[in-house]
Write an enzyme that holds these catalytic residues in place. Structure first.
Site, PDB file in Angstrom:
ATOM      1  N   SER A   1      78.542  78.748  78.668  1.00 36.85           N
ATOM      2  CA  SER A   1      77.920  77.816  79.595  1.00 36.85           C
ATOM      3  C   SER A   1      76.757  77.085  78.923  1.00 36.85           C
ATOM      4  O   SER A   1      76.938  76.462  77.876  1.00 36.85           O
ATOM      5  CB  SER A   1      77.484  78.581  80.851  1.00 36.85           C
TER       6      SER A   1
ATOM      7  N   ASP B   1      87.364  74.454  85.229  1.00 28.17           N
ATOM      8  CA  ASP B   1      86.003  75.003  85.231  1.00 28.17           C
ATOM      9  C   ASP B   1      85.112  74.186  86.163  1.00 28.17           C
ATOM     10  O   ASP B   1      84.889  72.994  85.944  1.00 28.17           O
ATOM     11  CB  ASP B   1      85.439  74.977  83.805  1.00 28.17           C
TER      12      ASP B   1
ATOM     13  N   HIS C   1      84.717  79.837  85.258  1.00 27.35           N
ATOM     14  CA  HIS C   1      83.664  79.489  84.310  1.00 27.35           C
ATOM     15  C   HIS C   1      83.283  80.720  83.515  1.00 27.35           C
ATOM     16  O   HIS C   1      82.875  81.731  84.075  1.00 27.35           O
ATOM     17  CB  HIS C   1      82.454  78.960  85.080  1.00 27.35           C
TER      18      HIS C   1
END
Length: 555
Positions: free
Chosen positions: A256, A487, A516
């Site tokens: 991320s 995502d 994610h």
């Protein structure tokens, strides 16, 4: 359900990002655009700007690392390893100890322009390589955020690495101002700086005042720290960690926001990068306080997928027999919260949520399309629906209580403060509330749930301007980029964009998945094996890979 610290603006149950505004808070921004922090080896990142740019950032003068201007950096810090357990109730420390991990603190400058001045301690953990004869090096982890703690991650990553784990020292890090590192706490009454605009102009105005107050609290309680919270400074801390570990190069696994951090490190310290995995990547050109509107479409898509799932289980949740009926129930809940706060829970665990908060409660669990997260969201919506009908919800599940407490009370003030400080130190946001109001109003018809939430202003509208310019990607970096097509937090086009910026990289795409953070989280064998093969051999795949959705544990 475990809170996962991988998400931008909330993964799993982490609401994630908080944005803290932008009112000029004093100082004049300085150009400190390149890095050549002399820490442990010959240092040299650099950018020559104005003429030919060779480094990471474009500015108007020849850029020289701030540390160089201020004098030589302190010698590489010595590490004192010891127990990770802070006390009898420290479950994270106990899990680390059970995995054979040890912990230490790395001393870093608060301000790299004044390396002999005030210092911070950055907390790290380590599971040592057991195959010393074939040891590859140190693998530093970052689980995202920004501002997500990662000191507890080595056991999870060691399990995902399988046999390859024996060849790495696996290093967890709580970045500056996060977790066990020296903190930054603005004293907020909430655990997220993100709010929605609500259903009316009046609710929007309340949020403007509230957001401005969050920024003011940060200036009052942590104003000396805010200018130093940037990702570039965290990258400099990473290089201090590399030097303290005695490593020539640093291997890296970022998820991320951690993909942005890894990209920045690679631009600032190109000669010190080893094997790099970037999971759920951000387009570094789009990262910053104004990136949330790009998440509206992906999260509306994820919400629709969840609605179909809930409709197929109408006998359990009673939210509707079709996806359309379930979505209508969600919109009804959001509208009801605008008329009067919804009362959830009982006794000490009673919460009142209005129309600016309900969308963020819905947003958090959409970071993963597994059955566990979807069931959690269905339970939450069922409770909201009861409250919207004026009926008591009864006691809430411990997971829902935990999410509500962490998001809407002061328990997670420090975490939210650090997250916002990082975001606002990395970029600026428009300062005129009318800019946000126009975007909110324009989005209501097409996106009634997430449009007013993700287009709303954040505290960066009332923050000091960043002291450094954005890091531009001007150097190639071999890396393995991993991404899911659905995502909802770092949408797939961001991974494609980073892949194009780094032509020496390879992209592993997981199709048909709205989740994610994949490696070690989702349980897709194709993805996990690709990552392990690369980290074990150092050889990227000869071409990009595509993986299909497969059944994973727990979903």
């Amino acid at each position: 359900m475990k809170r996962r610290h991988i998400s931008l603006f909330g993964a799993g149950l982490t609401l994630g990002l908080a944005f803290v505004g932008a009112t000029p808070v004093g100082a004049t921004p300085l150009d400190t655009t390149t890095d050549a922090t002399t820490v442990g080896a010959t240092a040299i990142d650099s950018t020559t700007v104005g003429a030919t740019t060779v480094g990471a950032t474009t500015v108007g003068v020849t850029a020289v690392d701030a540390t160089t201007r201020a004098g030589a950096a302190p010698a590489s810090p010595r590490l004192r390893w010891g127990s990770c357990v802070l006390g009898p109730d420290d479950r994270e420390g106990q899990e680390l100890a059970a995995a054979g991990a040890e912990c230490a603190g790395v001393t870093v400058p608060l301000d790299y322009r004044r390396p002999q001045g005030r210092t911070l301690t950055v907390a790290i953990s380590r599971i040592k390589a057991t195959d010393r004869a074939h040891r590859i090096g140190a693998l530093l982890l970052n689980d995202g955020g920004p501002g997500g703690p990662t000191i507890g991650a080595p056991p999870r990553v060691a399990a995902a690495l399988k046999g390859v784990a024996r060849r790495y020292d696996i290093i967890g890090m709580d970045p500056r101002f996060v977790g066990r590192s020296d903190p930054l706490d603005c004293g907020w009454p909430v655990g997220s700086g993100l709010t929605g605009a609500g259903n009316s102009r009046a609710s929007f105005e309340r949020q403007v005042a509230f957001t401005k107050d969050l920024a003011a609290k940060c200036r009052a309680n942590a104003g000396d720290l805010l200018p130093h919270a940037s990702t570039r400074n965290t990258a400099r801390d990473m290089d201090r960690i590399r030097a303290a570990l005695g490593e020539r190069k640093l291997n890296y696994l970022g998820v991320s926001y951690g993909t942005y951090l890894g990209t920045v490190y690679g631009q600032m310290f190109p000669g010190r990068v080893g094997r790099v995995v970037l999971d759920g990547a951000l387009d570094p050109r789009a990262y910053g306080p104004t990136m949330l509107p790009a998440l509206i479409g992906p999260n509306e898509h994820a919400l629709a997928g969840w609605a179909d799932w809930a409709a197929a289980r109408n006998g359990t949740y009673g939210l509707g027999r079709t996806g359309a009926e379930v979505l209508a129930a969600v919109r009804g809940v959001a509208e009801a919260a605008g008329r009067a706060p919804l009362v959830l829970g009982t006794g000490a665990d009673t919460f009142r949520l209005d129309d600016t908060q309900v969308p963020w409660l819905l947003f958090g669990p959409l970071g993963d399309d597994g059955d566990e997260n979807r069931a959690f969201l269905a339970d939450a919506v069922r409770a909201l629906r009861l409250a919207a009908d004026g009926r008591p919800t009864g006691p809430l599940s411990p997971d829902l209580v935990g999410l509500l407490r962490h998001s809407f009370t002061d328990v997670d003030s420090a975490s939210a403060s650090a997250q916002m400080a990082i975001l606002c130190a990395d970029g600026s946001a428009p300062r005129d509330p009318e800019v946000y109001w126009r975007a909110v109003e324009a989005s209501r018809a097409a996106h009634p749930v997430f449009g007013p939430a993700l287009n709303n202003l954040n505290p960066c509208a009332f923050w000091e301007r960043p002291r450094e310019r954005r890091t531009e990607v001007r150097r190639d970096m071999p890396a393995l980029i991993v991404a899911a097509t659905g995502d909802p937090r770092t949408p797939y086009p961001g991974s494609v964009a980073l892949h194009e910026l780094l032509p020496g990289s390879r992209l592993v795409t997981l199709e048909g998945v709205s989740s994610h953070g994949l490696y070690g989280f989702y349980g897709n064998a194709c993805v996990d094996e690709a990552v392990n093969a690369y980290l074990g051999s150092g050889q990227l795949p000869t071409a990009d890979l595509t993986c299909g959705k497969a059944q994973r544990a727990g979903g």
